[in-house]
Design a protein around this motif. Sequence first.
Motif, short mmCIF file in Angstrom:
data_model
loop_
_atom_site.label_atom_id
_atom_site.label_comp_id
_atom_site.label_asym_id
_atom_site.label_seq_id
_atom_site.Cartn_x
_atom_site.Cartn_y
_atom_site.Cartn_z
N PHE A 106 0.81 -1.22 0.00
CA PHE A 106 0.00 0.00 0.00
C PHE A 106 0.85 1.27 0.00
O PHE A 106 0.32 2.37 -0.25
N MET A 107 2.15 1.16 0.29
CA MET A 107 3.05 2.31 0.15
C MET A 107 3.45 2.53 -1.30
O MET A 107 3.83 3.64 -1.68
N MET A 108 3.35 1.49 -2.11
CA MET A 108 3.85 1.55 -3.48
C MET A 108 3.17 2.58 -4.39
O MET A 108 3.85 3.23 -5.20
N PRO A 109 1.84 2.78 -4.33
CA PRO A 109 1.21 3.71 -5.27
C PRO A 109 1.84 5.10 -5.29
O PRO A 109 2.05 5.69 -6.35
N ARG A 110 2.16 5.65 -4.11
CA ARG A 110 2.75 6.99 -4.05
C ARG A 110 4.15 7.01 -4.66
O ARG A 110 4.57 8.02 -5.23
N LEU A 111 4.87 5.89 -4.54
CA LEU A 111 6.23 5.82 -5.09
C LEU A 111 6.19 5.67 -6.60
O LEU A 111 6.98 6.28 -7.32
N VAL A 112 5.27 4.84 -7.10
CA VAL A 112 5.14 4.66 -8.56
C VAL A 112 4.68 5.96 -9.21
O VAL A 112 5.21 6.37 -10.25
N ALA A 113 3.72 6.62 -8.59
CA ALA A 113 3.18 7.86 -9.15
C ALA A 113 4.13 9.04 -8.99
O ALA A 113 4.03 10.02 -9.72
N GLY A 114 5.04 8.93 -8.03
CA GLY A 114 5.99 10.02 -7.82
C GLY A 114 5.48 11.09 -6.87
O GLY A 114 6.01 12.20 -6.85
N ALA A 115 4.48 10.77 -6.06
CA ALA A 115 3.99 11.73 -5.07
C ALA A 115 4.97 11.89 -3.92
O ALA A 115 4.93 12.90 -3.20
N HIS A 116 5.83 10.88 -3.74
CA HIS A 116 6.84 10.94 -2.67
C HIS A 116 8.15 10.33 -3.16
O HIS A 116 8.15 9.40 -3.97
N TRP A 117 9.24 10.85 -2.65
CA TRP A 117 10.53 10.20 -2.78
C TRP A 117 10.54 9.01 -1.82
O TRP A 117 9.85 9.04 -0.80
N ALA A 118 11.31 7.99 -2.13
CA ALA A 118 11.35 6.83 -1.25
C ALA A 118 11.83 7.21 0.16
O ALA A 118 11.33 6.70 1.16
N SER A 119 12.78 8.15 0.25
CA SER A 119 13.28 8.55 1.57
C SER A 119 12.25 9.33 2.37
O SER A 119 12.35 9.42 3.60
N ASP A 120 11.24 9.89 1.70
CA ASP A 120 10.12 10.49 2.45
C ASP A 120 9.46 9.44 3.32
O ASP A 120 8.94 9.74 4.40
N ASP A 121 9.50 8.18 2.83
CA ASP A 121 8.87 7.07 3.54
C ASP A 121 9.83 6.38 4.50
O ASP A 121 9.55 6.25 5.68
N TYR A 122 11.00 5.91 3.96
CA TYR A 122 11.86 5.09 4.81
C TYR A 122 12.71 5.92 5.77
O TYR A 122 13.32 5.36 6.68
N ILE A 123 12.74 7.24 5.60
CA ILE A 123 13.37 8.11 6.59
C ILE A 123 12.28 8.85 7.37
O ILE A 123 12.09 8.63 8.56
N GLY A 124 11.54 9.73 6.69
CA GLY A 124 10.53 10.54 7.37
C GLY A 124 9.39 9.73 7.94
O GLY A 124 9.01 9.89 9.10
N GLY A 125 8.82 8.83 7.12
CA GLY A 125 7.68 8.03 7.57
C GLY A 125 8.03 7.14 8.73
O GLY A 125 7.27 7.03 9.71
N VAL A 126 9.18 6.46 8.65
CA VAL A 126 9.60 5.56 9.73
C VAL A 126 9.87 6.35 11.01
O VAL A 126 9.45 5.95 12.10
N ALA A 127 10.57 7.49 10.88
CA ALA A 127 10.89 8.29 12.06
C ALA A 127 9.63 8.77 12.77
O ALA A 127 9.51 8.67 14.00
N ILE A 128 8.67 9.28 12.01
CA ILE A 128 7.43 9.78 12.60
C ILE A 128 6.64 8.65 13.24
O ILE A 128 6.08 8.80 14.34
N ALA A 129 6.57 7.50 12.58
CA ALA A 129 5.84 6.36 13.12
C ALA A 129 6.48 5.88 14.42
O ALA A 129 5.78 5.53 15.38
N LEU A 130 7.81 5.84 14.48
CA LEU A 130 8.49 5.41 15.70
C LEU A 130 8.25 6.38 16.85
O LEU A 130 8.06 5.96 18.00
N LEU A 131 8.26 7.67 16.56
CA LEU A 131 7.99 8.66 17.61
C LEU A 131 6.56 8.53 18.13
O LEU A 131 6.31 8.66 19.33
N ALA A 132 5.62 8.26 17.22
CA ALA A 132 4.23 8.07 17.63
C ALA A 132 4.09 6.81 18.48
O ALA A 132 3.34 6.80 19.46
N MET A 133 4.79 5.75 18.10
CA MET A 133 4.77 4.54 18.91
C MET A 133 5.35 4.81 20.30
O MET A 133 4.82 4.35 21.31
N ALA A 134 6.44 5.57 20.33
CA ALA A 134 7.09 5.86 21.60
C ALA A 134 6.15 6.59 22.56
O ALA A 134 5.97 6.19 23.71
#
Length: 266
Positions: A197-225
């Motif tokens: 489900f992350m793939m559509p934004r990457l295929v379409a170019g709405a996000h850079w991959a690092s928007d997800d594996y850097i920004g998205g992961v960091a934000i999700a981890l902080l929310a979990m914390a």
Amino acid sequence: MDNATLFQAKWQWRAFLISHLVALLLITLWLIPSVRIALLNMDAHLFHVLNSPLESNTVWLHVWAVASLRPFDIVVGVILLALTVRGNWVFKPEQVRSALFGLLTVLLTLLLIRSFFTKAIEAAGLQHASPSDLLAHAIHMSDYFQTWERTWELKDRSGASFPGDHASVLLLWGFFLTAFTRKPLQLMVTWLLVFLFMMPRLVAGAHWASDDYIGGVAIALLAMAWGLYTPLAHAGSRLLTQITTPLFRVSAHLPVINRLSLVRYC
């Protein structure tokens, strides 16, 4: 693990600190100009691999165009919700309501953290547009499906793409279920869905991959914390359970609905 102990009413310091350290490491790496440029170069290559076939492969184009429509996000949400509240998948039937409300509490935490983080990135002048806006020869699906774009909004570009908001929600759901999952099949299905489900934004170019594996992961981890590894999920789940109990008691008398684990265990 019974319903009362699904969420702990105490600080889980080890998980709390590890989540912050990993998030801080990811963000620190991204803030180093040379590292960020290297990551974006890799992201650009990945984008080309995923995006270029849209021009020549009709099936690839239609599949990802449908998956990039705003209503498809609702479909994704329903799938994630169904797996969360399905009794005896990750949670026992009597736990699913508590699990749902705990997840909602952590999601609200995510929204607050993401809002603050995005404003900080913008204030620092580090925000960037999506690859579909910045890279030459990008294939824009909205050019092929202009009616869909006008009617449903086809997400294939963004003027401010860091962090990946869509990905952060998916990753948070994945981390949340992983915290309670003990079976390899459940883990495999959970993370397969997250990456799919992350793939559509990457295929379409709405996000850079690092928007997800850097920004998205960091934000999700902080929310979990702050949401799961503090008493917040415990308190939020208890409060929402108390508020909604009368509604679920009424729902327990409705045919079909009363068979759902979410409703059955009032």
